[in-house]
Design an enzyme around this catalytic site. Structure first.
Site: not given
Ligand code: FAD
Ligand code: NAP
Length: 346
Positions: A342, A246, A174
């Site tokens: 985050e 998250s 991340r």
């Molecule tokens: P924004 O929120 O608009 O921007 C995020 C950051 O990136 C800001 O700092 C912005 O300035 C910068 N940025 C955006 N575009 C550019 C560009 N073109 N050049 C330079 N900088 C830029 N994230 C995960 O990693 N895994 C997940 O599973 C996940 N699940 C999510 C589920 C939900 C319901 C929500 C709401 C969010 C989730 N996220 C997850 C977080 C998010 O979706 C990601 O981080 C996504 O990549 C953000 O994209 P955005 O276009 O909305 O970026």
């Molecule tokens: P989950 O499956 O309930 O798991 C809880 C946490 O445990 C997760 O954060 C995941 O880490 C870790 N995990 C679970 N199984 C694992 C494995 N086999 N090996 C290593 N790590 C493990 O999580 P969840 O909330 O339902 O989300 C599912 C996936 O979507 C996760 O990968 C999560 O990161 C991603 N997600 C991300 C965001 C975001 O905004 N960043 C939002 C929603 C969902 P990791 O997070 O490192 O995968």
């Protein structure tokens, strides 16, 4: 997709634009000067102007990983660059170029329609393709860095377009060079390299469970559907309940601290981290502190997943950050672990 070599263009400017629909928390936000960037070659003269006037500025994709204040002074660049194209296919890989403003989930869906499997574990992540490398988006054991070949970006210091090979992006859990050096680059295009050899990634329990009764190995399309199903059940839809996914990163702690904690909390959820240290599930820590489903005024902690903070309506960045601080304090008091937020706070 517009190339940087084309004649310069001017982006569409809207003064005092409301961004409630462009941040998934659904906060009421007004951007003083909102520029809709639809081509890379709009950037050089726009950035020269912004820097000459010494304006504050930031880039916004889909607004799904940001915490925005009520008022955004200066320039807000709304990344809308479109276009996706398979460039070539060789024996090992498929090479695809995608504009930074393309919706991430629609892109994943499109790759599967083109018979290019690989990105299915990353289905239904909100936001744009250009933001995906910023925090190296990941889910269910896959991360976007696994599939990136290079990034095209505008270097705001050198005032030039650059192509950054994957190695220059310093991708980590991340994390990336872009996240560590905000505002140095504006990502305009992402080049993907997707291996033709494909195997399902099913080591996350929630995902594996979906196929437990199946006699045949799932296809990429099956996994895509399964990920969409799980996420729809577990996560709040931002169109219905404001959230940014998250809210805290999973803390990665030294093994000595992990072992001490595990003695005290044998049920604690944790996983080995790539670094050799231990990744603790932040959602579990927050849940244990009793926050799941709690509300504080207009904001709260989602009832199905304690890692997701929500805006029930009318909340503000200040409300969310106040709630976040009380969660951080309690988790630190109970577990001695420091949670990090985050989403990007503007
Ligand atoms: P924004 O929120 O608009 O921007 C995020 C950051 O990136 C800001 O700092 C912005 O300035 C910068 N940025 C955006 N575009 C550019 C560009 N073109 N050049 C330079 N900088 C830029 N994230 C995960 O990693 N895994 C997940 O599973 C996940 N699940 C999510 C589920 C939900 C319901 C929500 C709401 C969010 C989730 N996220 C997850 C977080 C998010 O979706 C990601 O981080 C996504 O990549 C953000 O994209 P955005 O276009 O909305 O970026
Ligand atoms: P989950 O499956 O309930 O798991 C809880 C946490 O445990 C997760 O954060 C995941 O880490 C870790 N995990 C679970 N199984 C694992 C494995 N086999 N090996 C290593 N790590 C493990 O999580 P969840 O909330 O339902 O989300 C599912 C996936 O979507 C996760 O990968 C999560 O990161 C991603 N997600 C991300 C965001 C975001 O905004 N960043 C939002 C929603 C969902 P990791 O997070 O490192 O995968």
């Amino acid at each position: 997709m517009n190339s940087a070599q084309n004649a310069p263009l001017s982006p569409k400017l809207t003064p005092n634009m409301g961004l409630k629909d462009r941040n998934t928390f659904g906060f009421e936000v007004s951007a003083e000067l909102a520029y809709e960037i639809s081509a890379a070659n709009e950037l050089p003269s726009l950035m020269a102007d912004i820097q000459e006037k010494n304006l504050a500025w930031r880039v916004l994709g889909g607004g799904s990983n940001v915490i925005l204040p009520a008022s955004l002074p200066g320039a807000t660049l709304l990344m809308n660059i479109a276009g996706q194209k398979i460039l070539r296919v060789d024996e090992q890989n498929t090479y695809i170029a995608v504009g930074a403003g393309v919706n991430w989930h629609e892109f994943v869906s499109w790759t599967l329609e083109q018979n290019v499997p690989g990105l299915e574990n990353l289905a239904l992540i909100p936001g744009t393709v250009g933001a995906a490398p910023i925090q190296n988006i990941g889910a269910y054991g896959a991360e976007v860095a696994d599939f990136i070949d290079s990034i095209e970006a505008f270097d705001t210091g050198a005032h030039a377009f650059v192509t950054l090979p994957k190695e220059a992006c310093h991708f980590a859990y991340r994390d990336s060079y872009f996240k560590q050096h905000p505002q140095q680059y504006i990502v305009t295009k992402v080049a993907f390299k997707i291996p033709k050899i494909w195997a399902p990634r099913l080591h996350y329990a929630d995902l594996a469970k979906q196929f437990i009764d199946s006699n045949t190995a799932p296809s990429a399309q099956d996994i895509f559907q399964a990920v969409c199903t799980i996420r729809t059940q577990k996560l709040p839809d931002p169109k219905v309940i404001g959230n940014a996914g998250s809210f805290f990163q999973n803390p990665v702690v030294p093994n000595t601290l992990f072992e001490a904690l595990q003695k005290q909390f044998p049920e604690m959820v944790s996983y080995p981290d790539q670094s050799g240290m231990r990744k603790l599930a932040a959602g579990w820590l927050i849940d244990q502190c009793g926050f799941k489903g709690q509300t504080m005024g207009s904001v709260g902690v989602y009832q199905n997943q304690a890692l997701v903070l929500v805006n029930h309506g009318g909340g503000t960045a200040k409300d969310i950050l106040t709630l976040a601080q009380s969660i951080k304090d309690k988790v630190n008091k109970v577990f001695g672990v420091q949670l990090e937020i985050e989403p990007n706070i503007f």
